[in-house]
Write a protein that holds these residues in place. Structure first.
Motif, PDB file in Angstrom:
ATOM      1  N   ASP A  48      -9.778 -11.419  33.367  1.00 15.39           N
ATOM      2  CA  ASP A  48      -9.410 -10.741  32.132  1.00 15.39           C
ATOM      3  C   ASP A  48      -8.849  -9.369  32.488  1.00 15.39           C
ATOM      4  O   ASP A  48      -9.448  -8.635  33.285  1.00 15.39           O
ATOM      5  CB  ASP A  48     -10.637 -10.551  31.234  1.00 15.39           C
ATOM      6  N   ASP A 103     -15.376  -5.478  25.787  1.00 10.93           N
ATOM      7  CA  ASP A 103     -14.777  -6.598  25.069  1.00 10.93           C
ATOM      8  C   ASP A 103     -13.537  -6.188  24.259  1.00 10.93           C
ATOM      9  O   ASP A 103     -13.030  -6.941  23.438  1.00 10.93           O
ATOM     10  CB  ASP A 103     -15.792  -7.277  24.151  1.00 10.93           C
ATOM     11  N   GLY A 130     -11.674  -8.261  21.704  1.00  5.80           N
ATOM     12  CA  GLY A 130     -10.558  -8.977  22.334  1.00  5.80           C
ATOM     13  C   GLY A 130      -9.240  -8.238  22.287  1.00  5.80           C
ATOM     14  O   GLY A 130      -8.254  -8.691  22.877  1.00  5.80           O
ATOM     15  N   ILE A 133      -6.566  -7.478  25.405  1.00  7.88           N
ATOM     16  CA  ILE A 133      -7.098  -8.108  26.614  1.00  7.88           C
ATOM     17  C   ILE A 133      -6.370  -9.437  26.841  1.00  7.88           C
ATOM     18  O   ILE A 133      -6.288 -10.275  25.944  1.00  7.88           O
ATOM     19  CB  ILE A 133      -8.621  -8.355  26.506  1.00  7.88           C
ATOM     20  N   ARG A 134      -5.820  -9.574  28.042  1.00 13.51           N
ATOM     21  CA  ARG A 134      -5.213 -10.850  28.454  1.00 13.51           C
ATOM     22  C   ARG A 134      -6.285 -11.647  29.191  1.00 13.51           C
ATOM     23  O   ARG A 134      -6.832 -11.182  30.200  1.00 13.51           O
ATOM     24  CB  ARG A 134      -3.998 -10.596  29.351  1.00 13.51           C
ATOM     25  N   ARG A 135      -6.568 -12.850  28.696  1.00 14.44           N
ATOM     26  CA  ARG A 135      -7.692 -13.610  29.232  1.00 14.44           C
ATOM     27  C   ARG A 135      -7.338 -14.315  30.542  1.00 14.44           C
ATOM     28  O   ARG A 135      -6.196 -14.720  30.772  1.00 14.44           O
ATOM     29  CB  ARG A 135      -8.146 -14.641  28.210  1.00 14.44           C
ATOM     30  N   ARG A 136      -8.334 -14.460  31.370  1.00 18.51           N
ATOM     31  CA  ARG A 136      -8.171 -15.189  32.625  1.00 18.51           C
ATOM     32  C   ARG A 136      -7.595 -16.583  32.348  1.00 18.51           C
ATOM     33  O   ARG A 136      -8.094 -17.323  31.491  1.00 18.51           O
ATOM     34  CB  ARG A 136      -9.520 -15.318  33.318  1.00 18.51           C
ATOM     35  N   GLU A 138      -4.897 -17.452  30.873  1.00 15.68           N
ATOM     36  CA  GLU A 138      -4.196 -17.706  29.605  1.00 15.68           C
ATOM     37  C   GLU A 138      -2.737 -18.096  29.839  1.00 15.68           C
ATOM     38  O   GLU A 138      -2.124 -18.754  29.003  1.00 15.68           O
ATOM     39  CB  GLU A 138      -4.293 -16.504  28.679  1.00 15.68           C
TER      40      GLU A 138
END
Length: 408
Positions: A48, A103, A130, A133-136, A138
């Protein structure tokens, strides 16, 4: 005569993708066709991370605007933070991993350092969980398909493959095309013109079109207007090529030798189509040898007039080559556009008119639509597909095919 669609369907029904493949380094893969699916070796992004410069926070600590937090750590891109404790924030920069416990990220424009304090920041806009945040994973997930077989590799596909951790790609071998040009009146630029002679514009136009599609091209030059010379050129071209492309000699005059030459050296399946420009279009195959096991090279003969040659290449040769490459031969992309011209002399054939987009969002027509006026194609940026027998009146919606979409 076949319609344009019937002729194209006929050509595509015969085209089969080349089977041979090769592994090439990433930077040699541009303009090639991917032979097999590419799976990502890693998650993209691997953790993330933040898409903004700002502060990583716990949204529970910043439920209302104006919350003041202690800056507990600083995380530039390429570094990994530690657990974010309640009541603290992490100064963070674009691309850096979000620390455990955080978060949300608040962009720096929505924050202010507290004057007179030691390392405190005021969060002026309450974030949602959220945020930024760029999620792992994605973008890509490890083990999942990143690129699918059959796609044409552009710069952006090479970037995807690199982000997936690949150094080499398995691609289809290049389609091998031999081209020659018939006409005793032809000369190459730089040569003196004899009486009645013209410079061979089709050579440079068609070779460039072939190379723009990623083909391996052999230029066999100008072939004399003799049956024996034409047959010999076909035999030479067939041996090591998938496709033979010619220009000129496909009409029905006494000096047009393509039809009898191809018939003698192989077979001719198609001759003439109901389009303008480009009525004479030949399709067939030439034997590679006298041994049936050696197979055939496909043959496409284009008209000699330069606009006819260019237009028939875009409409028929290009999709045929795409299918040989293993790409999807999609219909020519088209858009309904307003005609800012009149074309009242409707022909019984399907016409393709050279046009250009104007600043008013309509289409202008090149004044001379002769098949010998190649400047119409250079001036224009596309074609209007005009059905048989249909006049065009100023303001009508017409089918517009841009050149840009037909040259890759």
């Amino acid at each position: 005569m076949l319609t344009a669609q019937q002729a194209l369907d006929h050509l595509l029904s015969h085209a089969k993708a080349v089977e041979q493949t090769e592994d090439v380094p990433m930077q040699a893969a541009l303009g090639r066709v991917l032979a097999q699916n590419v799976n990502s070796l890693v998650d993209v992004p691997p953790l993330d991370n933040t898409s903004m410069d700002g502060y990583a926070v716990r949204s529970s600590d910043t439920a209302t605007s104006g919350a003041v937090l202690q800056i507990a750590q600083r995380i530039p891109a390429g570094s990994v933070g530690v657990q974010l404790e309640p009541g603290t924030a992490a100064r963070i920069f674009t691309g850096a991993p979000v620390p455990p416990g955080a978060d949300a990220v608040v962009m720096q424009e929505d924050c202010a350092l507290v004057e007179g304090s030691i390392g405190e920041v005021q969060i002026n806009v309450a974030p949602t969980a959220g945020q930024w945040i760029r999620r792992r994973g994605e973008d890509l997930s490890a083990g999942k398909t990143a690129l699918s077989a059959g796609i044409f590799l552009r710069p952006q596909e090479l970037g995807v493959a690199a982000s997936a951790g690949l150094t080499h790609l398995n691609v289809k071998r290049r389609v091998k095309v031999a081209a020659f040009f018939t006409g005793d009146e032809l000369a190459l630029p730089g040569e003196p013109l004899k009486p009645g002679g013209i410079y061979n514009s089709n050579r440079d136009t068609l070779l460039a079109c072939l190379r723009s599609l990623g083909c391996e091209v052999t230029d066999l030059g100008i072939v004399p207007d003799r049956l024996d010379a034409t047959r010999q050129a076909l035999r030479d071209a067939s041996k090591h090529h998938d496709l033979i492309l010619t220009s000129g000699g496909v009409s029905v005059g006494e000096e047009d030798h393509i039809k009898p030459a191809v018939t003698a050296e192989g077979r001719l399946d198609l001759w003439q189509i109901a389009i303008k420009p480009g009525k004479p279009l030949a399709f067939g195959a030439v034997r590679k040898s006298n041994e049936p096991k050696d197979g055939e090279a496909w043959f496409i003969g284009l008209p000699g007039n330069p606009v006819s040659s260019f237009v028939t290449f875009l409409l028929f040769v290009r999709p045929f080559i795409l299918k040989l490459q293993g790409r999807e031969a999609k219909p020519s992309p088209s858009y309904m556009m307003r005609a800012d011209f009149d074309w009242l002399k409707a022909d019984r054939r399907n016409e393709f008119l050279r046009v250009k987009l104007n600043q008013q969002g309509g289409l202008d027509l090149f004044p001379n639509q002769s098949s010998g006026v190649l400047t119409s194609a250079s001036w224009g940026d596309g074609l209007v597909d005009c059905p048989p027998g249909q006049p065009i009146h100023h303001g009508d919606l017409v089918k517009y095919i841009p050149f840009d979409a037909l040259l890759t």
